[in-house]
Design a protein around this motif. Sequence first.
Motif, PDB file in Angstrom:
ATOM      1  N   GLY A   1      10.150   1.118  -2.585  1.00  0.00           N
ATOM      2  CA  GLY A   1       9.208   1.142  -1.464  1.00  0.00           C
ATOM      3  C   GLY A   1       9.328  -0.091  -0.605  1.00  0.00           C
ATOM      4  N   TRP A   2       9.433  -1.270  -1.253  1.00  0.00           N
ATOM      5  CA  TRP A   2       9.653  -2.505  -0.494  1.00  0.00           C
ATOM      6  C   TRP A   2      10.955  -2.404   0.301  1.00  0.00           C
ATOM      7  CZ3 TRP A   2       8.663  -6.363  -5.086  1.00  0.00           C
ATOM      8  CH2 TRP A   2       7.275  -6.545  -5.232  1.00  0.00           C
ATOM      9  N   ARG A   3      12.006  -1.990  -0.392  1.00  0.00           N
ATOM     10  CA  ARG A   3      13.340  -1.928   0.238  1.00  0.00           C
ATOM     11  C   ARG A   3      13.342  -0.999   1.447  1.00  0.00           C
ATOM     12  NH1 ARG A   3      18.769   0.218  -2.986  1.00  0.00           N
ATOM     13  NH2 ARG A   3      19.411   1.661  -1.341  1.00  0.00           N
ATOM     14  N   ALA A   4      12.654   0.123   1.354  1.00  0.00           N
ATOM     15  CA  ALA A   4      12.608   1.068   2.469  1.00  0.00           C
ATOM     16  C   ALA A   4      11.990   0.435   3.708  1.00  0.00           C
ATOM     17  CB  ALA A   4      11.832   2.320   2.067  1.00  0.00           C
ATOM     18  N   GLY A   5      11.104  -0.552   3.499  1.00  0.00           N
ATOM     19  CA  GLY A   5      10.446  -1.198   4.625  1.00  0.00           C
ATOM     20  C   GLY A   5      11.159  -2.421   5.167  1.00  0.00           C
ATOM     21  N   TRP A   6      12.245  -2.870   4.520  1.00  0.00           N
ATOM     22  CA  TRP A   6      12.931  -4.077   4.980  1.00  0.00           C
ATOM     23  C   TRP A   6      13.367  -4.010   6.447  1.00  0.00           C
ATOM     24  CZ3 TRP A   6      16.687  -4.928   0.220  1.00  0.00           C
ATOM     25  CH2 TRP A   6      15.941  -5.422  -0.855  1.00  0.00           C
ATOM     26  N   PRO A   7      13.914  -2.870   6.922  1.00  0.00           N
ATOM     27  CA  PRO A   7      14.383  -2.858   8.316  1.00  0.00           C
ATOM     28  C   PRO A   7      13.282  -2.661   9.355  1.00  0.00           C
ATOM     29  CG  PRO A   7      15.559  -1.245   6.927  1.00  0.00           C
ATOM     30  CD  PRO A   7      14.309  -1.651   6.207  1.00  0.00           C
ATOM     31  N   ASP A   8      12.050  -2.370   8.917  1.00  0.00           N
ATOM     32  CA  ASP A   8      10.982  -2.012   9.850  1.00  0.00           C
ATOM     33  C   ASP A   8      10.112  -3.212  10.169  1.00  0.00           C
ATOM     34  OD1 ASP A   8       9.414   0.394  11.093  1.00  0.00           O
ATOM     35  OD2 ASP A   8       7.897  -0.822  10.091  1.00  0.00           O
TER      36      ASP A   8
ATOM     37  N   GLY B   1       7.058  -3.204   8.116  1.00  0.00           N
ATOM     38  CA  GLY B   1       7.224  -3.055   6.674  1.00  0.00           C
ATOM     39  C   GLY B   1       6.950  -1.662   6.165  1.00  0.00           C
ATOM     40  N   ALA B   2       7.113  -0.640   7.012  1.00  0.00           N
ATOM     41  CA  ALA B   2       6.857   0.744   6.623  1.00  0.00           C
ATOM     42  C   ALA B   2       8.158   1.425   6.234  1.00  0.00           C
ATOM     43  CB  ALA B   2       6.188   1.506   7.758  1.00  0.00           C
TER      44      ALA B   2
ATOM     45  N   MET C   1       0.859  -1.180   0.000  1.00  0.00           N
ATOM     46  CA  MET C   1       0.000   0.000   0.000  1.00  0.00           C
ATOM     47  C   MET C   1       0.896   1.231   0.000  1.00  0.00           C
ATOM     48  SD  MET C   1      -2.929  -1.607   0.158  1.00  0.00           S
ATOM     49  CE  MET C   1      -4.099  -0.252   0.382  1.00  0.00           C
ATOM     50  N   VAL C   2       0.337   2.350  -0.459  1.00  0.00           N
ATOM     51  CA  VAL C   2       1.087   3.595  -0.505  1.00  0.00           C
ATOM     52  C   VAL C   2       0.209   4.722   0.008  1.00  0.00           C
ATOM     53  CG1 VAL C   2       0.432   4.171  -2.882  1.00  0.00           C
ATOM     54  CG2 VAL C   2       2.598   5.007  -1.978  1.00  0.00           C
TER      55      VAL C   2
ATOM     56  N   LEU D   1       3.941   0.622   2.461  1.00  0.00           N
ATOM     57  CA  LEU D   1       3.682  -0.412   3.465  1.00  0.00           C
ATOM     58  C   LEU D   1       3.661  -1.783   2.809  1.00  0.00           C
ATOM     59  CD1 LEU D   1       0.677   1.208   5.389  1.00  0.00           C
ATOM     60  CD2 LEU D   1       3.035   1.065   6.198  1.00  0.00           C
ATOM     61  N   THR D   2       4.325  -2.745   3.432  1.00  0.00           N
ATOM     62  CA  THR D   2       4.232  -4.137   2.997  1.00  0.00           C
ATOM     63  C   THR D   2       3.948  -5.003   4.214  1.00  0.00           C
ATOM     64  OG1 THR D   2       6.633  -4.435   3.229  1.00  0.00           O
ATOM     65  CG2 THR D   2       5.800  -3.847   1.047  1.00  0.00           C
ATOM     66  N   TRP D   3       3.333  -6.155   3.965  1.00  0.00           N
ATOM     67  CA  TRP D   3       3.052  -7.115   5.022  1.00  0.00           C
ATOM     68  C   TRP D   3       4.008  -8.295   4.904  1.00  0.00           C
ATOM     69  CZ3 TRP D   3      -0.345  -3.452   3.957  1.00  0.00           C
ATOM     70  CH2 TRP D   3      -1.228  -3.019   4.955  1.00  0.00           C
ATOM     71  N   SER D   4       4.239  -8.975   6.013  1.00  0.00           N
ATOM     72  CA  SER D   4       5.098 -10.154   5.976  1.00  0.00           C
ATOM     73  C   SER D   4       4.431 -11.225   5.114  1.00  0.00           C
ATOM     74  CB  SER D   4       5.326 -10.703   7.385  1.00  0.00           C
ATOM     75  OG  SER D   4       4.124 -11.222   7.925  1.00  0.00           O
ATOM     76  N   PRO D   5       5.226 -12.097   4.474  1.00  0.00           N
ATOM     77  CA  PRO D   5       4.642 -13.146   3.629  1.00  0.00           C
ATOM     78  C   PRO D   5       3.620 -14.005   4.353  1.00  0.00           C
ATOM     79  CG  PRO D   5       6.990 -12.979   3.229  1.00  0.00           C
ATOM     80  CD  PRO D   5       6.695 -12.098   4.411  1.00  0.00           C
ATOM     81  N   SER D   6       3.875 -14.320   5.623  1.00  0.00           N
ATOM     82  CA  SER D   6       2.924 -15.166   6.346  1.00  0.00           C
ATOM     83  C   SER D   6       1.617 -14.435   6.591  1.00  0.00           C
ATOM     84  CB  SER D   6       3.526 -15.623   7.690  1.00  0.00           C
ATOM     85  OG  SER D   6       3.736 -14.509   8.549  1.00  0.00           O
ATOM     86  N   GLU D   7       1.678 -13.129   6.885  1.00  0.00           N
ATOM     87  CA  GLU D   7       0.457 -12.369   7.148  1.00  0.00           C
ATOM     88  C   GLU D   7      -0.359 -12.183   5.877  1.00  0.00           C
ATOM     89  OE1 GLU D   7      -2.028 -10.825  10.033  1.00  0.00           O
ATOM     90  OE2 GLU D   7      -0.114 -11.872  10.259  1.00  0.00           O
TER      91      GLU D   7
END
Length: 290
Positions: free
Chosen positions: A214-221, A224-225, A119-120, A238-244
Amino acid sequence: MSGDERVILGRVTAPSRAVVLAGTGFLDEWSELGDPLSVRALHAARAGGAHLHDWLAEATAVPTGPATLTVTARTRPGTYEPRPTIAVLDIDLDLPWSAVSAGTEPVPLGDLPVDPCGMVIGDPVALDAWIGFGSGPRTVDGLADLRLGGRGDTQASTHFSAPEIAATWTLHGWLDLPITAARERAATINQWAAAHGHYEFLAKVNPHTHQHLGWRAGWPDPLGAGLIEIAGCTILCLTWSPSELQRFRGGRSHGQVHPVTLEDVDGRATLRWRIGAWTDESQRTNLDSR
């Protein structure tokens, strides 16, 4: 970070005096479907806010004040992992509640599915410049990232001296390489991997699109933000974990949508997105039917 905690995800700028919450999977398709996102979003914002939906592209657009907008989240424990996930997303619109409603009750603006691509949140005029999946060979800067992942990645990381990349999981590779150099190095690594019985596509090249950055920016959070800049505006991805993401795979076609409202929070207009929990019977039924 524990569940049921409120956290600041980031702050975005919206000089057009409008902001959108949108799925990124089809964000660069709006102009192909008709009017650009900015035209639709600014019209909706002038009308007080609305849900936008064209084919598979979806967004909610609302008016804002002139200041930087703070985005916060209330979390809950993840469905399959102990790590937290977003339960409620709030965008402070820098407007008094009286600027968007004469009443006191929340104003419904429709609903949104969780986009598996992310999401953005950002200025719709800036997002007209989004480079995503549908942008062909275009990149932001001509660079790419090379990541290692799959059977044999630990051995490859050691053999090729791949540095560790900051992320909430173990990740190795190289960032910000010229695309040609990244592809050549990936080919070398994948030839080595195949020859040693490892995953033959172990090295993956990610050109610098806004989608990838955008994905890369969320890697450390943990949530996923991450923030990126587009056309001079700060954008939150915003990204969600693969399991979620497993619990969102039905999408709108299976009724997996979540309400978006304008609400009065301490006298300030707030865009709120409530993301239903796995225990919602409707979601469980929809997933079981697949």
